[in-house]
Design an enzyme around this catalytic site. Structure first.
Site, PDB file in Angstrom:
ATOM      1  N   ASP A 175      90.821 118.167  15.118  1.00 39.67           N
ATOM      2  CA  ASP A 175      91.791 118.120  14.012  1.00 39.67           C
ATOM      3  C   ASP A 175      91.515 116.855  13.196  1.00 39.67           C
ATOM      4  O   ASP A 175      91.162 115.815  13.764  1.00 39.67           O
ATOM      5  CB  ASP A 175      93.210 118.056  14.605  1.00 39.67           C
ATOM      6  CG  ASP A 175      94.280 118.532  13.638  1.00 39.67           C
ATOM      7  OD1 ASP A 175      94.985 119.497  13.963  1.00 39.67           O
ATOM      8  OD2 ASP A 175      94.420 117.915  12.554  1.00 39.67           O
ATOM      9  N   GLY A 178      98.309 117.507  10.694  1.00 40.99           N
ATOM     10  CA  GLY A 178      98.701 117.609  12.100  1.00 40.99           C
ATOM     11  C   GLY A 178      99.260 116.289  12.619  1.00 40.99           C
ATOM     12  O   GLY A 178      99.227 115.265  11.929  1.00 40.99           O
ATOM     13  N   TYR A 234      94.412 131.365  -1.593  1.00 38.27           N
ATOM     14  CA  TYR A 234      94.617 131.201  -0.155  1.00 38.27           C
ATOM     15  C   TYR A 234      94.265 132.504   0.578  1.00 38.27           C
ATOM     16  O   TYR A 234      93.422 132.529   1.486  1.00 38.27           O
ATOM     17  CB  TYR A 234      96.066 130.786   0.135  1.00 38.27           C
ATOM     18  CG  TYR A 234      96.434 130.901   1.587  1.00 38.27           C
ATOM     19  CD1 TYR A 234      95.741 130.158   2.548  1.00 38.27           C
ATOM     20  CD2 TYR A 234      97.440 131.772   2.018  1.00 38.27           C
ATOM     21  CE1 TYR A 234      96.058 130.279   3.899  1.00 38.27           C
ATOM     22  CE2 TYR A 234      97.757 131.887   3.352  1.00 38.27           C
ATOM     23  CZ  TYR A 234      97.065 131.149   4.286  1.00 38.27           C
ATOM     24  OH  TYR A 234      97.366 131.278   5.614  1.00 38.27           O
ATOM     25  N   PHE A 240     102.067 137.148   9.825  1.00 36.35           N
ATOM     26  CA  PHE A 240     103.032 137.292   8.754  1.00 36.35           C
ATOM     27  C   PHE A 240     103.746 135.925   8.671  1.00 36.35           C
ATOM     28  O   PHE A 240     103.044 134.934   8.549  1.00 36.35           O
ATOM     29  CB  PHE A 240     103.861 138.568   8.959  1.00 36.35           C
ATOM     30  CG  PHE A 240     103.040 139.781   8.514  1.00 36.35           C
ATOM     31  CD1 PHE A 240     101.797 140.059   9.076  1.00 36.35           C
ATOM     32  CD2 PHE A 240     103.446 140.574   7.456  1.00 36.35           C
ATOM     33  CE1 PHE A 240     100.983 141.100   8.612  1.00 36.35           C
ATOM     34  CE2 PHE A 240     102.651 141.631   6.984  1.00 36.35           C
ATOM     35  CZ  PHE A 240     101.431 141.890   7.564  1.00 36.35           C
ATOM     36  N   ARG A 245     110.459 139.023   4.075  1.00 31.15           N
ATOM     37  CA  ARG A 245     109.342 138.573   4.907  1.00 31.15           C
ATOM     38  C   ARG A 245     109.609 138.940   6.370  1.00 31.15           C
ATOM     39  O   ARG A 245     110.750 139.112   6.789  1.00 31.15           O
ATOM     40  CB  ARG A 245     109.176 137.041   4.819  1.00 31.15           C
ATOM     41  CG  ARG A 245     108.726 136.539   3.443  1.00 31.15           C
ATOM     42  CD  ARG A 245     107.276 136.914   3.154  1.00 31.15           C
ATOM     43  NE  ARG A 245     106.820 136.425   1.867  1.00 31.15           N
ATOM     44  CZ  ARG A 245     106.991 137.064   0.710  1.00 31.15           C
ATOM     45  NH1 ARG A 245     107.614 138.228   0.671  1.00 31.15           N
ATOM     46  NH2 ARG A 245     106.537 136.548  -0.413  1.00 31.15           N
ATOM     47  N   ALA A 250     104.893 131.436  -8.159  1.00 37.70           N
ATOM     48  CA  ALA A 250     103.645 132.154  -8.458  1.00 37.70           C
ATOM     49  C   ALA A 250     102.956 132.599  -7.181  1.00 37.70           C
ATOM     50  O   ALA A 250     102.862 131.833  -6.219  1.00 37.70           O
ATOM     51  CB  ALA A 250     102.711 131.248  -9.264  1.00 37.70           C
TER      52      ALA A 250
END
Ligand code: UDP
Length: 324
Positions: free
Chosen positions: A31, A36, A140, A168, A220, A282
Site C-alpha cells: 500500500d 490507507g 473510473y 456494488f 443503490r 455527474a
C-alpha cells in the site's frame, strides 16, 4: 496461504486482512498509504509502495512466495475520475499492468481483482447480472472494465487465473468497531450521513431528487464490507478448480434510495439528520442493484448481513469512535 493484499490498508483492504487472519491465512499488505491507514492493519507486514512502482513491486515478489494476490489498489471516486481521467487510467490500468507483470515474472497465477458495478454504466434492467453489457459512463468504471479485458486476454496468453468481483456499494464496518471507513475528503453516502448525525459536517446534501425512482433519489445496493471480504476468499478457492478469467457481481440484490438510507440512520442513531437537496452528481446512474445469483451458485457465497439498519449500525459503531 500467503496472500499479497494490494491496497490492504484501505477500507475494504483492512477488512480483507482481518478476514484472512480469521481464516488463519498470512496476509502481506502492499500500500502507498495515500488513502490507507497503518493503524488499520495492526502488526501485519506492510510494504510501502505505489502499485505502478515496478522495482518495489518486483522486490515484494522476490521477498515472498505468494499463493494468490488480492488487488484492491485504485482511485475510486466517480466524480474525481470525470475531472482527472488520465490519473485514473494511469493508476488503475497502468498500475495494474505493473502488478500483472510482476506476478508473471514470479509465476504467481491467481488474482482476485476488485472491480465495480460502475462497469455497467446505466443498466437497462432493475437487477444487473453478469450477462448485462458493460458500457461504463465514467473514467473510473472504464478503467476497471479495461482491466477486466486485460485479465480475459491474460488467461490464454499467460495462464493467469482471475476473478473480478464487481462490488456494488461497499458499506458498514467490522463489528469490533475498531476498523472502518475513513476518507479525506469523504464522499460516500453512509459516512456522510453519520458525520451529519455526529454534528461533524454542517450540511448533508442529497445529490438529485428527480431520478425515475420511487422517491426521486438514487437507488443503490449496499453490501456489508465483511461479506465482500468473505467473497474474495471464496474466489481464491474457486480458482483452485477453475482456470480462466471470471467475473461476479457482489451485492445483496436489494436496493435502497438515498432517503431510505437516511431513515435507517435516523432509526439507528436516534439523531435528527438534516439534509438539503442538491443537483445531480455527474456520472451517477439512477439505479444499481446486483443479481447475486451467479456468486451464490459458483462461489457458494451469500451475504450474511442484508438488513440496511444492521449495515448502518455497524458503520455507526465505527464512526462514533473512529480512531483514524
Ligand atoms: N450521495 C448523496 N450525498 C452524499 C454522498 C452520496 O446523495 O453526500 C448519493 C450519490 O449521489 C449516490 C448514492 O448516494 O446516488 C451513493 O453514493 P456513494 O458515493 O456512496 O457511492 P457510489 O454509488 O458513487 O459508488
Amino acid at each position: 496461504m500467503k496472500v499479497l493484499v494490494c491496497g490492504g490498508a484501505g477500507y475494504i483492504g483492512s477488512h480483507m486482512v482481518r478476514c484472512l487472519l480469521a481464516h488463519r491465512h498470512e496476509p502481506i499488505v502492499y500500500d502507498n498509504l495515500s488513502t490507507g491507514h497503518r493503524q488499520a492493519i495492526d502488526e501485519v507486514p506492510l510494504i510501502v509502495g505505489d502499485i505502478g512502482d515496478a522495482n518495489t513491486m518486483r522486490a515484494a515478489f522476490g521477498q515472498h512466495r505468494f499463493d494468490a494476490v488480492i488487488h484492491l489498489c485504485a482511485h475510486s471516486l466517480v466524480g474525481e475520475s470525470m475531472k482527472k481521467p488520465y490519473d485514473y487510467y494511469q493508476n488503475n490500468v497502468g498500475g495494474t499492468l505493473c502488478l500483472l507483470n510482476a506476478m508473471r515474472e514470479a509465476g504467481v497465477s491467481k488474482l482476485v481483482f476488485s472491480s465495480t458495478a460502475a462497469v455497467f454504466g446505466q443498466p437497462s434492467t432493475p437487477l444487473v447480472d453478469e450477462e448485462h453489457s458493460a458500457r461504463p459512463i465514467n473514467p473510473y468504471g472504464a478503467s476497471k472494465w479495461m482491466v477486466e479485458r486485460i485479465l480475459a486476454d491474460a488467461a490464454p496468453a499467460y495462464g493467469l487465473r482471475s476473478v473480478s468481483l464487481r462490488y456494488f456499494n461497499a458499506a458498514g464496518a467490522d463489528p469490533s468497531g475498531d476498523i472502518g471507513e475513513s476518507h479525506d475528503p469523504e464522499t460516500h453516502l453512509i459516512p456522510n450521513i453519520l458525520r451529519a448525525a455526529l454534528g461533524h459536517s454542517s450540511s448533508l446534501k442529497i445529490f438529485g431528487d428527480d431520478y425515475p425512482t420511487k422517491d426521486g433519489t438514487c437507488v443503490r445496493d449496499y453490501i456489508h464490507v465483511n461479506d465482500l471480504a468473505e467473497a474474495h476468499l471464496s474466489a481464491i478457492h474457486f480458482m483452485d478448480k477453475h482456470d480462466g478469467a471470471h467475473c461476479f457481481n457482489l451485492g445483496s440484490s436489494n436496493g435502497f434510495t438515498v432517503l431510505e438510507v437516511i431513515e435507517a440512520a435516523k432509526r439507528v442513531t436516534g439523531a435528527e439528520i438534516a439534509f438539503e437537496r442538491a443537483s445531480r452528481r455527474a456520472g451517477d446512474p439512477p439505479v444499481l442493484v446486483a443479481s447475486n445469483a451467479k456468486a451464490r451458485a459458483h462461489l457458494g457465497w451469500s451475504p450474511a448481513i442484508t438488513n440496511i439498519d444492521d449495515i448502518v449500525r455497524s458503520a455507526w459503531r465505527w464512526h462514533s469512535q473512529a480512531r483514524y
